[in-house]
Design an enzyme around this catalytic site. Structure first.
Site, PDB file in Angstrom:
ATOM      1  N   SER A  18      46.347  -3.789  19.483  1.00  0.00           N
ATOM      2  CA  SER A  18      46.751  -3.216  18.191  1.00  0.00           C
ATOM      3  C   SER A  18      48.268  -3.078  18.088  1.00  0.00           C
ATOM      4  O   SER A  18      48.930  -2.571  18.997  1.00  0.00           O
ATOM      5  CB  SER A  18      46.112  -1.844  18.003  1.00  0.00           C
ATOM      6  OG  SER A  18      46.643  -1.232  16.837  1.00  0.00           O
ATOM      7  N   SER A  20      49.475  -1.256  15.647  1.00  0.00           N
ATOM      8  CA  SER A  20      49.671  -0.040  14.861  1.00  0.00           C
ATOM      9  C   SER A  20      50.604   0.967  15.542  1.00  0.00           C
ATOM     10  O   SER A  20      51.448   1.560  14.865  1.00  0.00           O
ATOM     11  CB  SER A  20      48.324   0.598  14.527  1.00  0.00           C
ATOM     12  OG  SER A  20      47.623  -0.246  13.636  1.00  0.00           O
ATOM     13  N   THR A  65      39.452   1.209  13.804  1.00  0.00           N
ATOM     14  CA  THR A  65      39.347  -0.243  13.679  1.00  0.00           C
ATOM     15  C   THR A  65      38.062  -0.701  14.354  1.00  0.00           C
ATOM     16  O   THR A  65      37.236   0.130  14.759  1.00  0.00           O
ATOM     17  CB  THR A  65      40.636  -0.912  14.222  1.00  0.00           C
ATOM     18  OG1 THR A  65      40.571  -2.311  13.943  1.00  0.00           O
ATOM     19  CG2 THR A  65      40.836  -0.679  15.710  1.00  0.00           C
ATOM     20  N   LYS A  69      34.540   1.077  11.964  1.00  0.00           N
ATOM     21  CA  LYS A  69      34.824   1.344  10.549  1.00  0.00           C
ATOM     22  C   LYS A  69      33.599   1.821   9.767  1.00  0.00           C
ATOM     23  O   LYS A  69      33.724   2.670   8.881  1.00  0.00           O
ATOM     24  CB  LYS A  69      35.410   0.097   9.879  1.00  0.00           C
ATOM     25  CG  LYS A  69      36.812  -0.259  10.372  1.00  0.00           C
ATOM     26  CD  LYS A  69      37.394  -1.410   9.570  1.00  0.00           C
ATOM     27  CE  LYS A  69      38.722  -1.863  10.144  1.00  0.00           C
ATOM     28  NZ  LYS A  69      39.378  -2.884   9.304  1.00  0.00           N
ATOM     29  N   ASP A 105      42.602  -1.345   3.703  1.00  0.00           N
ATOM     30  CA  ASP A 105      42.696  -2.798   3.916  1.00  0.00           C
ATOM     31  C   ASP A 105      42.849  -3.503   2.573  1.00  0.00           C
ATOM     32  O   ASP A 105      43.628  -4.450   2.445  1.00  0.00           O
ATOM     33  CB  ASP A 105      41.449  -3.321   4.635  1.00  0.00           C
ATOM     34  CG  ASP A 105      41.418  -2.904   6.102  1.00  0.00           C
ATOM     35  OD1 ASP A 105      42.496  -2.734   6.696  1.00  0.00           O
ATOM     36  OD2 ASP A 105      40.311  -2.755   6.651  1.00  0.00           O
ATOM     37  N   GLY A 130      34.320 -16.634   3.457  1.00  0.00           N
ATOM     38  CA  GLY A 130      33.803 -15.574   4.304  1.00  0.00           C
ATOM     39  C   GLY A 130      33.148 -14.471   3.506  1.00  0.00           C
ATOM     40  O   GLY A 130      33.498 -14.221   2.340  1.00  0.00           O
ATOM     41  N   ALA A 131      32.174 -13.806   4.131  1.00  0.00           N
ATOM     42  CA  ALA A 131      31.435 -12.740   3.453  1.00  0.00           C
ATOM     43  C   ALA A 131      31.124 -11.603   4.428  1.00  0.00           C
ATOM     44  O   ALA A 131      30.133 -10.905   4.282  1.00  0.00           O
ATOM     45  CB  ALA A 131      30.141 -13.298   2.852  1.00  0.00           C
ATOM     46  N   GLY A 133      32.755  -8.162   6.874  1.00  0.00           N
ATOM     47  CA  GLY A 133      33.381  -6.878   6.552  1.00  0.00           C
ATOM     48  C   GLY A 133      34.758  -7.044   5.921  1.00  0.00           C
ATOM     49  O   GLY A 133      35.103  -6.370   4.946  1.00  0.00           O
ATOM     50  N   THR A 156      26.875 -18.671   5.964  1.00  0.00           N
ATOM     51  CA  THR A 156      25.542 -18.134   5.704  1.00  0.00           C
ATOM     52  C   THR A 156      25.490 -17.704   4.242  1.00  0.00           C
ATOM     53  O   THR A 156      26.030 -16.662   3.870  1.00  0.00           O
ATOM     54  CB  THR A 156      25.263 -16.921   6.623  1.00  0.00           C
ATOM     55  OG1 THR A 156      25.597 -17.287   7.963  1.00  0.00           O
ATOM     56  CG2 THR A 156      23.814 -16.480   6.546  1.00  0.00           C
ATOM     57  N   ARG A 159      24.553 -14.083   2.914  1.00  0.00           N
ATOM     58  CA  ARG A 159      25.534 -12.989   3.031  1.00  0.00           C
ATOM     59  C   ARG A 159      26.483 -13.002   1.830  1.00  0.00           C
ATOM     60  O   ARG A 159      26.879 -11.949   1.323  1.00  0.00           O
ATOM     61  CB  ARG A 159      26.357 -13.146   4.309  1.00  0.00           C
ATOM     62  CG  ARG A 159      25.696 -12.601   5.527  1.00  0.00           C
ATOM     63  CD  ARG A 159      26.647 -12.663   6.711  1.00  0.00           C
ATOM     64  NE  ARG A 159      27.285 -11.383   6.992  1.00  0.00           N
ATOM     65  CZ  ARG A 159      28.249 -11.213   7.896  1.00  0.00           C
ATOM     66  NH1 ARG A 159      28.695 -12.243   8.586  1.00  0.00           N
ATOM     67  NH2 ARG A 159      28.766 -10.031   8.095  1.00  0.00           N
TER      68      ARG A 159
HETATM   69  P1  ATR Z   1      34.819  -9.470   9.722  1.00  0.00           P
HETATM   70  O1  ATR Z   1      34.606  -8.001   9.710  1.00  0.00           O
HETATM   71  O2  ATR Z   1      36.091  -9.907  10.407  1.00  0.00           O
HETATM   72  O3  ATR Z   1      34.716 -10.083   8.370  1.00  0.00           O
HETATM   73  P2  ATR Z   1      32.201 -10.482  10.380  1.00  0.00           P
HETATM   74  O4  ATR Z   1      31.546  -9.451   9.537  1.00  0.00           O
HETATM   75  O5  ATR Z   1      31.626 -10.822  11.714  1.00  0.00           O
HETATM   76  O6  ATR Z   1      33.710 -10.071  10.695  1.00  0.00           O
HETATM   77  O7  ATR Z   1      32.370 -11.826   9.497  1.00  0.00           O
HETATM   78  C1  ATR Z   1      32.922 -12.990  10.028  1.00  0.00           C
HETATM   79  C2  ATR Z   1      33.022 -14.030   8.914  1.00  0.00           C
HETATM   80  O8  ATR Z   1      33.548 -15.251   9.465  1.00  0.00           O
HETATM   81  C3  ATR Z   1      31.686 -14.378   8.297  1.00  0.00           C
HETATM   82  O9  ATR Z   1      31.893 -14.743   6.937  1.00  0.00           O
HETATM   83  C4  ATR Z   1      31.274 -15.592   9.134  1.00  0.00           C
HETATM   84  O10 ATR Z   1      30.313 -16.425   8.522  1.00  0.00           O
HETATM   85  P3  ATR Z   1      28.735 -16.068   8.667  1.00  0.00           P
HETATM   86  O11 ATR Z   1      28.442 -14.966   7.702  1.00  0.00           O
HETATM   87  O12 ATR Z   1      28.041 -17.347   8.326  1.00  0.00           O
HETATM   88  O13 ATR Z   1      28.538 -15.667  10.107  1.00  0.00           O
HETATM   89  C5  ATR Z   1      32.595 -16.301   9.250  1.00  0.00           C
HETATM   90  N1  ATR Z   1      32.690 -17.255  10.360  1.00  0.00           N
HETATM   91  C6  ATR Z   1      32.794 -16.968  11.678  1.00  0.00           C
HETATM   92  N2  ATR Z   1      32.882 -18.097  12.403  1.00  0.00           N
HETATM   93  C7  ATR Z   1      32.798 -19.138  11.512  1.00  0.00           C
HETATM   94  C8  ATR Z   1      32.823 -20.559  11.633  1.00  0.00           C
HETATM   95  N3  ATR Z   1      32.945 -21.160  12.822  1.00  0.00           N
HETATM   96  N4  ATR Z   1      32.709 -21.313  10.498  1.00  0.00           N
HETATM   97  C9  ATR Z   1      32.599 -20.708   9.296  1.00  0.00           C
HETATM   98  N5  ATR Z   1      32.573 -19.373   9.123  1.00  0.00           N
HETATM   99  C10 ATR Z   1      32.675 -18.601  10.208  1.00  0.00           C
END
Ligand code: ATR
Length: 284
Positions: A18, A20, A65, A69, A105, A130-131, A133, A156, A159
């Site tokens: 960190s 921070s 963190t 969270k 954030d 991405g979807a 947190g 995915t 999500r």
């Molecule tokens: P965070 O809190 O950092 O968002 P998380 O909740 O684990 O962590 O989410 C990670 C994100 O990165 C998700 O959107 C994940 O996609 P999935 O929902 O399909 O798991 C995405 N991610 C991680 N590795 C990936 C990869 N190799 N290719 C595409 N997306 C990836």
């Protein structure tokens, strides 16, 4: 005599990486404040015990963190609108016997773009990769700042759909979902692209999406800041697009917490950025 020094923390697991303490330590010294800010490595099982220390008055507050969270969201007495919607708390402060929680954030993300690409919220077609947190905070920021149209693309799909549904009832942003394999369709003529996935973190080999369809005016940003220039930002830079790295978000998300604990609103300056970059091993 009672300890007049105000203490704050960052609590995570792991937490050794960190930055921070460096950021808040810089501001404490700059403003001559009688305060401390230290990192605490706390495993999930020990988090309730740590919260007990906050309640007993050991700290004015602090940051939580990964992986705490969501647990922090559940344990504080009061959360604001942003934290409730995002479902996570990253900043805690104590007011008498009440623990308050918020999520900075999203505002840190918005403030970073305000500083580096001030017209970002005028974007007409925004794509979020991405979807998870981190994506929730970004999507909240986009809605709060009145982004007109947003497409969420996630490996995915379910999500992404769940996230879109969670945020469908606030703001006027039109939110849609596109399959990861149809990413080119989502990126066509997009003028704001935000990566919230862990793709490219720590410099691993990744397949960067083809950015040739993006508008020539597009802004591309990544919330990952190690490495500072992620493969996505590198590809965007090579295309001559405006890029914003993830370090600004880290610096700006720290501002409201410091103000709560120590009573002074600090500034994100070029000096602070240089300090953190030097700690990350970047040459001046
Ligand atoms: P965070 O809190 O950092 O968002 P998380 O909740 O684990 O962590 O989410 C990670 C994100 O990165 C998700 O959107 C994940 O996609 P999935 O929902 O399909 O798991 C995405 N991610 C991680 N590795 C990936 C990869 N190799 N290719 C595409 N997306 C990836």
């Amino acid at each position: 005599m009672a300890d007049k020094t105000r203490h704050a923390f960052v609590c995570g697991h792991p937490v050794g990486h960190s930055r921070s303490p460096l950021i808040h330590g810089h501001w404490l010294a700059q403003h001559g404040i009688d305060g401390t800010y230290a990192a605490y490595d706390v495993a999930a099982d020990d988090f309730p015990g740590f919260v007990g220390r906050i309640r007993r008055g050991e700290f004015a507050g602090g940051n939580v963190t990964i992986p705490h969270k969501e647990a922090a969201f559940a344990v504080v007495d009061q959360v604001d609108k942003a934290a409730r919607r995002i479902g996570a708390v990253n900043t805690i402060w104590r007011d008498g016997n009440t623990l308050h929680g918020t999520n900075t954030d999203w505002s840190g993300f918005a403030a970073s773009l305000d500083q580096s690409a001030s017209d970002w919220a005028q974007a007409r077609r925004t794509v979020v990769l991405g979807a998870g947190g981190a994506s929730r905070g970004v999507v909240y920021a986009l809605i709060e700042r009145g982004i007109s149209s947003l497409t969420i693309v996630n490996r995915t799909r379910s999500r992404a759909e769940a996230l879109a549904a969670d945020f469908a009832d606030i703001g006027s942003t039109d939110i849609s979902v596109t399959d990861w394999r149809s990413i080119d369709t989502a990126l066509a003529r997009a003028d704001l692209l935000i990566n919230t996935t862990s793709l490219g973190m720590d410099g691993g080999d990744v397949d960067v999406p083809d950015l040739s369809g993006l508008a020539s005016s597009a802004i591309v940003t990544d919330i990952v800041y190690v490495p500072l220039e992620t493969p996505l930002l590198k590809a965007a830079g090579a295309r001559g697009l405006t890029t914003v790295d993830g370090l600004g978000m880290l610096l700006h998300q720290a501002v409201p917490g410091f103000e709560k604990w120590f009573g002074v609103r600090p500034e994100v300056t070029a000096d602070l950025r240089r300090l953190v970059l030097a700690d990350m091993g970047h040459e001046p």
